[in-house]
Design a protein around this motif. Structure first.
Motif, mmCIF file in Angstrom:
data_model
loop_
_atom_site.group_PDB
_atom_site.id
_atom_site.type_symbol
_atom_site.label_atom_id
_atom_site.label_comp_id
_atom_site.label_asym_id
_atom_site.label_seq_id
_atom_site.Cartn_x
_atom_site.Cartn_y
_atom_site.Cartn_z
ATOM 1 N N ARG A 250 0.823 -1.202 0.000
ATOM 2 C CA ARG A 250 0.000 0.000 0.000
ATOM 3 C C ARG A 250 0.861 1.258 0.000
ATOM 4 N NH1 ARG A 250 -3.712 -0.770 5.028
ATOM 5 N NH2 ARG A 250 -4.303 1.362 4.477
ATOM 6 N N ALA A 251 2.046 1.172 0.612
ATOM 7 C CA ALA A 251 2.953 2.319 0.615
ATOM 8 C C ALA A 251 3.445 2.624 -0.795
ATOM 9 C CB ALA A 251 4.140 2.050 1.549
ATOM 10 N N TYR A 252 3.832 1.587 -1.538
ATOM 11 C CA TYR A 252 4.256 1.786 -2.923
ATOM 12 C C TYR A 252 3.111 2.318 -3.780
ATOM 13 C CZ TYR A 252 8.947 -0.247 -2.815
ATOM 14 O OH TYR A 252 10.293 -0.466 -2.594
ATOM 15 N N PHE A 253 1.914 1.781 -3.554
ATOM 16 C CA PHE A 253 0.760 2.243 -4.319
ATOM 17 C C PHE A 253 0.450 3.708 -4.005
ATOM 18 C CE2 PHE A 253 -3.883 2.778 -4.706
ATOM 19 C CZ PHE A 253 -4.008 2.569 -6.069
ATOM 20 N N THR A 254 0.540 4.075 -2.731
ATOM 21 C CA THR A 254 0.317 5.462 -2.336
ATOM 22 C C THR A 254 1.358 6.385 -2.963
ATOM 23 O OG1 THR A 254 -0.611 4.729 -0.223
ATOM 24 C CG2 THR A 254 0.068 7.023 -0.381
ATOM 25 N N ALA A 255 2.616 5.936 -2.993
ATOM 26 C CA ALA A 255 3.673 6.737 -3.622
ATOM 27 C C ALA A 255 3.403 6.927 -5.117
ATOM 28 C CB ALA A 255 5.026 6.057 -3.416
ATOM 29 N N THR A 256 2.895 5.877 -5.767
ATOM 30 C CA THR A 256 2.547 5.984 -7.193
ATOM 31 C C THR A 256 1.439 6.999 -7.406
ATOM 32 O OG1 THR A 256 3.169 3.662 -7.518
ATOM 33 C CG2 THR A 256 1.792 4.683 -9.219
ATOM 34 N N ILE A 257 0.412 6.951 -6.568
ATOM 35 C CA ILE A 257 -0.680 7.911 -6.656
ATOM 36 C C ILE A 257 -0.162 9.328 -6.419
ATOM 37 C CG2 ILE A 257 -2.853 8.657 -5.619
ATOM 38 C CD1 ILE A 257 -3.101 6.167 -7.305
ATOM 39 N N LEU A 258 0.781 9.460 -5.505
ATOM 40 C CA LEU A 258 1.351 10.769 -5.189
ATOM 41 C C LEU A 258 2.086 11.342 -6.403
ATOM 42 C CD1 LEU A 258 1.373 12.498 -2.627
ATOM 43 C CD2 LEU A 258 3.596 11.524 -2.061
ATOM 44 N N VAL A 259 2.848 10.487 -7.080
ATOM 45 C CA VAL A 259 3.568 10.924 -8.284
ATOM 46 C C VAL A 259 2.587 11.335 -9.378
ATOM 47 C CG1 VAL A 259 5.066 10.143 -10.162
ATOM 48 C CG2 VAL A 259 5.628 9.555 -7.794
ATOM 49 N N LEU A 260 1.558 10.520 -9.602
ATOM 50 C CA LEU A 260 0.556 10.840 -10.616
ATOM 51 C C LEU A 260 -0.213 12.109 -10.253
ATOM 52 C CD1 LEU A 260 -0.833 7.255 -11.363
ATOM 53 C CD2 LEU A 260 0.776 8.596 -12.723
ATOM 54 N N PHE A 261 -0.458 12.300 -8.965
ATOM 55 C CA PHE A 261 -1.169 13.492 -8.500
ATOM 56 C C PHE A 261 -0.383 14.756 -8.857
ATOM 57 C CE2 PHE A 261 -2.387 16.626 -5.304
ATOM 58 C CZ PHE A 261 -3.777 16.508 -5.305
ATOM 59 N N VAL A 262 0.910 14.751 -8.583
ATOM 60 C CA VAL A 262 1.754 15.908 -8.892
ATOM 61 C C VAL A 262 1.823 16.129 -10.403
ATOM 62 C CG1 VAL A 262 4.090 16.834 -8.762
ATOM 63 C CG2 VAL A 262 3.117 15.650 -6.799
ATOM 64 N N LEU A 263 1.925 15.031 -11.177
ATOM 65 C CA LEU A 263 1.986 15.138 -12.633
ATOM 66 C C LEU A 263 0.711 15.762 -13.190
ATOM 67 C CD1 LEU A 263 3.460 14.507 -15.280
ATOM 68 C CD2 LEU A 263 2.424 12.231 -15.231
ATOM 69 N N CYS A 264 -0.428 15.321 -12.699
ATOM 70 C CA CYS A 264 -1.715 15.856 -13.172
ATOM 71 C C CYS A 264 -1.850 17.339 -12.841
ATOM 72 C CB CYS A 264 -2.869 15.068 -12.562
ATOM 73 S SG CYS A 264 -3.044 13.388 -13.189
ATOM 74 N N ILE A 265 -1.451 17.714 -11.636
ATOM 75 C CA ILE A 265 -1.532 19.122 -11.237
ATOM 76 C C ILE A 265 -0.638 19.987 -12.119
ATOM 77 C CG2 ILE A 265 -0.909 20.747 -9.407
ATOM 78 C CD1 ILE A 265 -1.969 18.783 -7.401
ATOM 79 N N ASN A 266 0.561 19.495 -12.440
ATOM 80 C CA ASN A 266 1.460 20.241 -13.309
ATOM 81 C C ASN A 266 0.873 20.428 -14.701
ATOM 82 O OD1 ASN A 266 3.270 20.367 -11.225
ATOM 83 N ND2 ASN A 266 4.648 18.806 -12.025
ATOM 84 N N LEU A 267 0.276 19.368 -15.246
ATOM 85 C CA LEU A 267 -0.329 19.460 -16.577
ATOM 86 C C LEU A 267 -1.499 20.435 -16.588
ATOM 87 C CD1 LEU A 267 -0.278 15.686 -17.635
ATOM 88 C CD2 LEU A 267 1.218 17.508 -18.454
ATOM 89 N N ILE A 268 -2.348 20.349 -15.559
ATOM 90 C CA ILE A 268 -3.501 21.255 -15.475
ATOM 91 C C ILE A 268 -3.038 22.698 -15.308
ATOM 92 C CG2 ILE A 268 -5.498 21.895 -14.077
ATOM 93 C CD1 ILE A 268 -5.832 18.906 -13.411
ATOM 94 N N SER A 269 -2.013 22.927 -14.488
ATOM 95 C CA SER A 269 -1.502 24.282 -14.262
ATOM 96 C C SER A 269 -0.936 24.877 -15.544
ATOM 97 C CB SER A 269 -0.430 24.267 -13.168
ATOM 98 O OG SER A 269 -0.956 23.780 -11.959
ATOM 99 N N ASN A 270 -0.190 24.076 -16.291
ATOM 100 C CA ASN A 270 0.368 24.566 -17.551
ATOM 101 C C ASN A 270 -0.724 24.905 -18.555
ATOM 102 O OD1 ASN A 270 3.062 24.369 -16.774
ATOM 103 N ND2 ASN A 270 3.192 22.215 -17.349
#
Length: 283
Positions: A250-270
């Motif tokens: 679950r820790a690895y899965f949470t880290a993956t979600i965290l990475v995707l979360f930051v990526l999505c926010i960056n794309l939306i912001s741009n």
């Protein structure tokens, strides 16, 4: 060939060797940095994806509340700190003169940037949780994080404003525009990419923050209904899973979600930055 010409050729060859050596070191550093980042991301995402079948995504131990709390606290913190940071940067770059007040403001910004996150957490707990009686809540965490990211927004925005050529300002003023109109219609649109970068960097700092969050927002694993509710963010959830040894899957899965979360926010912001910049240019 004379001794002088041989000496000059030797110096030129030495310079070429030095240039090649420096370029080689630079390229090696770039590829090494990129390789390390790529290796970390692939390791985290690979382990998070292959173990997704063993994780209860929408059940009683769902990760969805932590995602909602993270988005909630990011939205509140950025909404509070971005206007203050941008206005401060505009004042320092466009209006401030070299005096004691400006030196004091810059010193405060530099000092704020160097404070450890755990100190921000203790400050937020004493002032917002206990002093203002907001308790452990999303609001307390957002207020604490908004103070933490202020130096990032101010410094990055100020550098973006400095990058706008003086000739653009002078041209606008020569056409009869006021200083406020020039800043609003000319300077800010030109500096908008840098301002958006400051917001993105701030979001990355918020999403990855742990110490200041669990001391103010709390660790309750449920979705916050209002800003005064306590809630656990993704970074705190990841910290608890890894620290307590509850579940590394679950820790690895949470880290993956965290990475995707930051990526999505960056794309939306741009995307929003481009639309907003085009709208300002039209106006």
């Amino acid at each position: 060939m004379t001794d002088k010409s041989l000496q000059m050729d030797s110096q030129i060859n030495v310079k070429k060797v030095k240039e090649k050596l420096i370029k080689g070191i630079i390229y090696f550093s770039v590829f090494l940095t990129f390789g390390i980042v790529l290796w970390i991301l692939l390791h985290v995402v690979f382990n998070g994806v292959i173990k997704i079948g063993n994780i209860d995504i929408i059940g009683d131990e769902s990760i969805l509340p932590m995602i909602m709390n993270t988005f909630y606290i990011v939205l509140l913190a950025v909404s509070i700190s971005t206007p203050i940071g941008i206005w401060t940067a505009i004042y320092l770059n466009e209006y401030a003169r070299d005096n004691k007040l400006v030196h004091l403001i810059r010193f405060a910004i530099q000092s704020l940037a160097g404070v450890p996150s755990i100190i921000f957490g203790l400050f937020g707990m004493i002032v917002f949780v206990v002093g203002l009686n907001f308790k452990w809540s999303i609001l307390s965490g957002a207020l604490t994080l908004s103070i933490m990211i202020l130096p990032i927004i101010i410094k990055t925005t100020e550098e973006a404003l400095k990058s706008v050529p003086l000739s653009i300002r002078e041209g606008s003023l020569a056409l009869g525009a006021s200083n406020v109109r020039t800043i609003k219609a000319v300077v800010i649109p030109s500096a908008l990419p840098g301002i958006i970068i400051s917001v993105i960097l701030s979001i990355g700092r918020i999403v990855g923050e742990t110490a200041a969050v669990y001391l103010t927002a709390g660790m309750v694993p449920r979705a916050a209904v209002s800003p005064l509710d306590s809630g656990r963010t993704l970074s705190v959830h990841l910290y608890l899973l890894a620290k307590e040894g509850i579940s590394f899957e679950r820790a690895y899965f949470t880290a993956t979600i965290l990475v995707l979360f930051v990526l999505c926010i960056n794309l939306i912001s741009n995307r929003l930055a481009k639309k907003f910049s085009e709208k300002l240019k039209v106006n």
